[in-house]
Design an enzyme around this catalytic site. Structure first.
Site, PDB file in Angstrom:
ATOM      1  N   HIS A  10     -32.680  29.391  85.371  1.00  0.00           N
ATOM      2  CA  HIS A  10     -33.292  29.910  86.743  1.00  0.00           C
ATOM      3  C   HIS A  10     -32.917  31.376  86.985  1.00  0.00           C
ATOM      4  O   HIS A  10     -32.043  31.663  86.767  1.00  0.00           O
ATOM      5  CB  HIS A  10     -32.718  29.001  87.773  1.00  0.00           C
ATOM      6  CG  HIS A  10     -33.394  29.277  89.196  1.00  0.00           C
ATOM      7  ND1 HIS A  10     -34.420  28.445  89.275  1.00  0.00           N
ATOM      8  CD2 HIS A  10     -33.151  30.131  89.822  1.00  0.00           C
ATOM      9  CE1 HIS A  10     -34.761  28.958  90.647  1.00  0.00           C
ATOM     10  NE2 HIS A  10     -34.240  29.820  91.298  1.00  0.00           N
ATOM     11  N   ARG A  61     -40.322  18.163  94.209  1.00  0.00           N
ATOM     12  CA  ARG A  61     -40.261  19.350  93.409  1.00  0.00           C
ATOM     13  C   ARG A  61     -41.581  19.417  92.446  1.00  0.00           C
ATOM     14  O   ARG A  61     -41.533  20.505  92.195  1.00  0.00           O
ATOM     15  CB  ARG A  61     -39.222  18.622  92.284  1.00  0.00           C
ATOM     16  CG  ARG A  61     -38.643  19.919  91.395  1.00  0.00           C
ATOM     17  CD  ARG A  61     -37.349  19.295  90.703  1.00  0.00           C
ATOM     18  NE  ARG A  61     -36.943  20.297  89.946  1.00  0.00           N
ATOM     19  CZ  ARG A  61     -36.962  20.418  88.659  1.00  0.00           C
ATOM     20  NH1 ARG A  61     -37.915  19.524  87.867  1.00  0.00           N
ATOM     21  NH2 ARG A  61     -36.216  21.359  88.033  1.00  0.00           N
ATOM     22  N   ALA A  93     -37.615  26.885  87.276  1.00  0.00           N
ATOM     23  CA  ALA A  93     -36.930  25.762  88.131  1.00  0.00           C
ATOM     24  C   ALA A  93     -35.759  25.009  87.311  1.00  0.00           C
ATOM     25  O   ALA A  93     -36.067  24.438  86.401  1.00  0.00           O
ATOM     26  CB  ALA A  93     -38.079  24.467  88.520  1.00  0.00           C
ATOM     27  N   SER A  94     -34.498  25.227  87.878  1.00  0.00           N
ATOM     28  CA  SER A  94     -33.537  24.731  87.183  1.00  0.00           C
ATOM     29  C   SER A  94     -33.437  23.328  87.134  1.00  0.00           C
ATOM     30  O   SER A  94     -34.030  22.513  87.711  1.00  0.00           O
ATOM     31  CB  SER A  94     -32.211  25.220  87.818  1.00  0.00           C
ATOM     32  OG  SER A  94     -32.070  26.603  87.962  1.00  0.00           O
ATOM     33  N   GLY A  95     -32.611  22.593  86.125  1.00  0.00           N
ATOM     34  CA  GLY A  95     -32.597  21.179  85.884  1.00  0.00           C
ATOM     35  C   GLY A  95     -32.076  20.623  87.350  1.00  0.00           C
ATOM     36  O   GLY A  95     -31.073  21.277  87.958  1.00  0.00           O
TER      37      GLY A  95
END
Length: 432
Positions: A10, A61, A93-95
């Site tokens: 990200h 999300r 978008a980060s995990g």
């Protein structure tokens, strides 16, 4: 790092293009069901506070990554939203797992004033705003105007128009809207700018992906009277923050297939290492082993606490196939360098149990064997407590250190970082 690596990414940047995939839900499963499944998957691997769990269940999300398939939005993966023209990741978008872990460590309370460095899609800012409630305040900053424009649109479209979005250099923070109770950084930071120290209240928490000696960990720091003190460390990987050129790299073989990545504070003589892999190869093996799904990334952390020459080694597949250099993970494994010698972490299948991998080190050069022995010593230290994480203490460079704490000293432009395990003794107090 591990036989199965998981990296969440990200971050901001200067320019790029947006992905153009159409939003689809090929499974036909409702987004709220996918979101619930995402949360249950996270909870299976880590504990969360009720507040963070509720925020993850509430914020949609998929609406922050509208160009991605809905199933991707709720999978355990980073969703790329912007790239550099050369294809390198600019923002995403980060995990969900690392997002949840960092939020849990941040410990946001209703009414808190929060600064986020790295606006991304706006999803994390929406979670922060949910945690801070209507009485709190969230400011998110990104250096790239395309990223902030997208975050602004997403936040407005999802009912979070009150979140402040700023285009600017996150390293400078936003003092005009501070001071802050919490600061969270969602880009890989090699250093901790003084501005973040100045803009956080005493006792406030800073959570960031901090990079040292070639590896990155999400770290939660508490601001004490004169230093940052860690109380949480978590494996992660993030797109690096712009404007912090703390690492350099060089190849050490004639065909330019093997690269060492090292920090600018390390006085490493690359010239002395050129061609070292053509010298005698010495193997040293530990009795420690792992199965295919067992991580061993913390070995890198152990090495960083005891040896000033801890670096990252990267081998092209041609180097691996020829046997020139065979690190455990070809793209990123820890190594030690000293006096024109190198030793790197490696693995091999155990003959008596092929489903397991034995851990060891390969050394080259005059001190290659001794360096390999030191790698194995830290493999054994890790093996005695595989879940242990180091403790970090960081002093701003303009703050006197009353007495050097235990740990390996790593000098960065804006902090002096001490990294240690609880068993670290006085002999480890020396820096470079």
């Amino acid at each position: 790092m591990g036989l199965r690596s998981r990296w969440a990414r990200h971050g901001p940047g200067r320019s790029g293009r947006k992905e153009t995939a159409m939003s689809t839900n090929t499974t036909g499963t409702a987004p709220e069901v996918l979101r619930a499944q995402m949360v249950e998957r996270i909870l299976a691997g880590q504990r969360l506070t009720p507040a963070v769990e509720a925020a993850l269940r509430q914020v949609e999300r998929h609406r922050y990554v509208p160009a991605a398939p809905i199933t991707d939005a709720y999978n355990e993966q980073a969703v790329i939203t912007h790239t550099f023209p050369d294809g390198a990741h600019l923002s995403c978008a980060s995990g969900p797992t690392i997002v949840a872990g960092m939020l849990d460590a941040l410990d946001v309370r209703p009414g808190h004033k929060i600064m986020e460095i790295g606006a991304g899609t706006g999803y994390n800012a929406a979670l922060l705003a949910t945690l801070a409630s209507a009485t709190g305040e969230v400011t998110t900053i990104d250096i790239n105007s395309d990223v902030t424009a997208a975050a602004r649109r997403n936040l407005d479209a999802t009912g979070y128009g009150h979140v402040r979005v700023i285009t600017g250099d996150g390293a400078e923070g936003a003092a005009e809207h501070g001071p802050y109770d919490r600061i969270i950084v969602t880009v890989g930071a090699w250093d901790i700018p003084h501005a973040w120290w100045d803009q956080l209240v005493p006792g406030g928490r800073l959570v960031l992906p901090l990079r040292w000696r070639g590896t990155t960990r999400a770290v939660a720091f508490v601001k004490r009277d004169d230093h940052w003190n860690s109380d949480w460390v978590f494996l992660c990987g993030f797109v690096p923050m712009l404007g912090q050129p703390g690492e350099q790299s060089a190849t050490i073989d004639a065909d330019r297939l093997v690269t060492l990545h090292y920090d600018i504070d390390q006085p490493i003589d690359i010239t002395a290492l050129y061609g070292v892999l053509d010298r005698d190869r010495l193997e040293v093996w530990s009795d420690a082993s792992v199965g295919g799904e067992e991580p061993f990334d913390r070995i890198w952390l152990h090495l960083s606490t005891v040896h000033a020459g801890t670096v990252r080694i990267q081998a092209d597949q041609r180097a691996v196939r020829s046997g020139l250099c065979t690190p455990a993970i070809a793209t990123r494994s820890p190594a030690l360098v000293e006096d024109g010698s190198v030793a790197y972490f490696t693995i091999r299948r155990r003959q008596e149990s092929p489903e397991r991998w034995q851990l060891g080190a390969i050394g080259h050069g005059p001190a290659g064997e001794q360096l390999a022995i030191r790698v194995v010593e830290q493999i054994d230290a890790w093996d005695r407590d595989r879940a242990a994480d180091p403790h970090l203490r960081a002093y701003p460079t303009d703050t006197p250190v009353p007495s050097p704490p235990a740990g390996k000293l790593i000098v960065k432009p804006q902090i002096r970082l001490y990294v240690r395990y609880s068993s670290a003794g006085p002999a480890l107090n020396q820096g470079l």
